[in-house]
Structure formats: structure tokens, C-alpha cells
Design a protein around this motif. Structure first.
Motif, PDB file in Angstrom:
ATOM      1  N   TYR A 121       0.834   1.782  -0.367  1.00 56.43           N
ATOM      2  CA  TYR A 121       1.225   1.724   1.040  1.00 56.43           C
ATOM      3  C   TYR A 121       2.710   1.393   1.176  1.00 56.43           C
ATOM      4  CZ  TYR A 121       1.767   0.276   5.832  1.00 56.43           C
ATOM      5  OH  TYR A 121       2.230   0.154   7.119  1.00 56.43           O
ATOM      6  N   LYS A 128      -4.165  11.018   3.234  1.00 52.37           N
ATOM      7  CA  LYS A 128      -4.966  10.416   4.292  1.00 52.37           C
ATOM      8  C   LYS A 128      -6.319  11.089   4.528  1.00 52.37           C
ATOM      9  CE  LYS A 128      -1.091   8.501   6.895  1.00 52.37           C
ATOM     10  NZ  LYS A 128      -0.501   8.293   8.241  1.00 52.37           N
ATOM     11  N   ALA A 158      -3.714   4.256   2.058  1.00 55.00           N
ATOM     12  CA  ALA A 158      -3.462   5.221   3.111  1.00 55.00           C
ATOM     13  C   ALA A 158      -4.343   4.963   4.304  1.00 55.00           C
ATOM     14  CB  ALA A 158      -3.728   6.619   2.582  1.00 55.00           C
ATOM     15  N   ALA A 159      -5.619   4.909   4.024  1.00 53.04           N
ATOM     16  CA  ALA A 159      -6.566   4.828   5.115  1.00 53.04           C
ATOM     17  C   ALA A 159      -6.580   3.456   5.762  1.00 53.04           C
ATOM     18  CB  ALA A 159      -7.959   5.170   4.588  1.00 53.04           C
ATOM     19  N   ASP A 162      -3.060   1.583   6.432  1.00 53.33           N
ATOM     20  CA  ASP A 162      -2.325   2.375   7.412  1.00 53.33           C
ATOM     21  C   ASP A 162      -3.065   2.498   8.746  1.00 53.33           C
ATOM     22  OD1 ASP A 162       0.125   3.812   7.814  1.00 53.33           O
ATOM     23  OD2 ASP A 162      -1.019   5.669   7.842  1.00 53.33           O
TER      24      ASP A 162
END
Length: 209
Positions: A121, A128, A158-159, A162
Motif C-alpha cells: 500500500y 484492485k 489494495a483492497a 485502500d
């Protein structure tokens, strides 16, 4: 002169928040050493397993506070990475002797995804597409640890970090006999819950904890 003085005053003060320390880790290990890992009669989960879950939550929350403060502009990427390194050194270095060795070894293995995801991150290097990533991760041979970790860390960094939602629906059918990748998805779900609880988390400069 006045302009220079104002600019100097506007510089952000350093934070003194202590995210994790050796004493905290040692106290957790001592508590686990005294815990019973055999479920009591009529219980499915032992006292030790409950403590281990709390242990996981505690470390996950501590690590994600670093990321949250980076998101809030309190830390630069370099400062956040340094703080992350400090916590990882405590959590991932060495094993206690005796009965806890295997338990903590497995625990450290599951937390690999936490630290790897946070680094992904901070570097901004992630995909994503969670559904595709989960499918890919579940298809990887269990012996290919590095590739599976890379995929799981993508999902975590990512998921979850984020802001996306994951991963309960992907692990509910595998709870009884989870693979290593499933264990990492379980940790990613713990990360997801921790990030929700940190939605309003911030620290004022000069505060200590």
C-alpha cells in the motif's frame, strides 16, 4: 524575517505515538504461556485460542495505525515504512521455547500478509480486482508460498487498506480446514475490521501513548 518565522512555525510537529514495543510483546507471550489450549467441556474454542485471536487483533490494529497516520498526512512514506519495520522486528523475530514455539510460528506466518500488504500500500503497487485475485490465490499450490503471499498481500494492501471490503464471503466455506492462503484471507478480514474501527483515528503532534 517574519515570513521565515511563520513558515518554520507551520512545519508539522513530530508524533511521539508508540505503536508497539518489546514489553507489550513479552507480556502477550507470558499470558499465552499460562493459557490452556485445550477447549473446556462443552466449548469449541479454548482459552488460549481466544487469547491468540485477541493477540492478532492487537498487533493488526497497532500496525494499521501507522498506515492510517500516513493516510492522514502525519507521516511521510519513509517514516511510515520505518515505523512498520520497527514493529515487524519485534513481532516476527525469534520464537519462544517450549509448547508455544509451533503456535507462535504459525501465528507469525499468518501475519506475513499484514506487513507485506502494508508495504504494498505504501509503495502504491497493487491490483484492485479482488475477485480475480482470490480466484488466483486459491489456485496456487500451497508449496508456492511466495506467489500466494504476493496475491494475498495485493488483496490486503489494495483492497482493505485502500478502502475496499473483503474477505468474509471468500473464507466462510473453508473455516474448518483453511489453507495457508485462506489463513491469510482471514487475517485480511481482521485488517478490514481494524481499518473500519480506525476511520476517525488520528494523533495530535506531541501526544504519547
Amino acid at each position: 524575517m517574519a515570513k521565515k518565522a511563520s513558515a518554520k512555525q507551520a512545519e508539522p510537529m513530530k508524533l511521539f505515538y508508540i505503536f508497539y514495543n518489546q514489553e507489550r510483546w513479552d507480556n502477550w507471550i507470558k499470558t499465552l504461556e499460562e493459557a490452556n489450549f485445550e477447549p473446556a467441556e462443552g466449548e469449541e474454542v479454548s482459552e488460549g485460542e481466544q487469547m491468540l485471536f485477541s493477540f492478532t487483533e492487537d498487533i493488526t490494529l497497532s500496525v494499521l495505525k501507522i498506515v492510517r497516520l500516513y493516510q492522514n498526512g502525519r507521516f511521510t512514506k519513509e517514516e511510515a515504512t520505518e515505523k512498520l519495520d520497527d514493529v515487524e522486528l519485534i513481532v516476527m523475530t525469534g520464537l519462544p521455547e517450549g509448547e508455544l514455539e509451533d503456535i507462535i510460528g504459525s501465528f507469525q506466518l499468518s501475519l506475513l500478509v499484514l506487513f507485506t500488504a502494508c508495504r504494498k500500500y505504501l509503495e502504491g503497487e497493487f491490483d484492485k480486482d479482488i475477485k480475480t485475485l482470490v480466484k488466483k490465490g486459491k489456485s496456487i499450490d500451497e508449496e508456492n508460498l511466495e506467489e500466494a503471499l504476493e496475491v494475498a498481500a495485493n488483496i490486503g494492501g489494495a483492497a482493505v487498506v485502500d478502502g475496499a471490503t473483503c474477505c468474509a464471503k471468500y473464507i466462510k466455506d473453508n473455516v474448518e480446514n483453511p489453507s495457508l492462503f485462506d489463513e491469510w484471507l482471514i487475517e485480511v478480514e481482521t485488517m478490514s475490521n481494524a481499518m473500519k474501527s480506525l476511520a476517525k483515528f488520528d494523533e495530535e503532534p506531541g501526544e504519547a501513548s
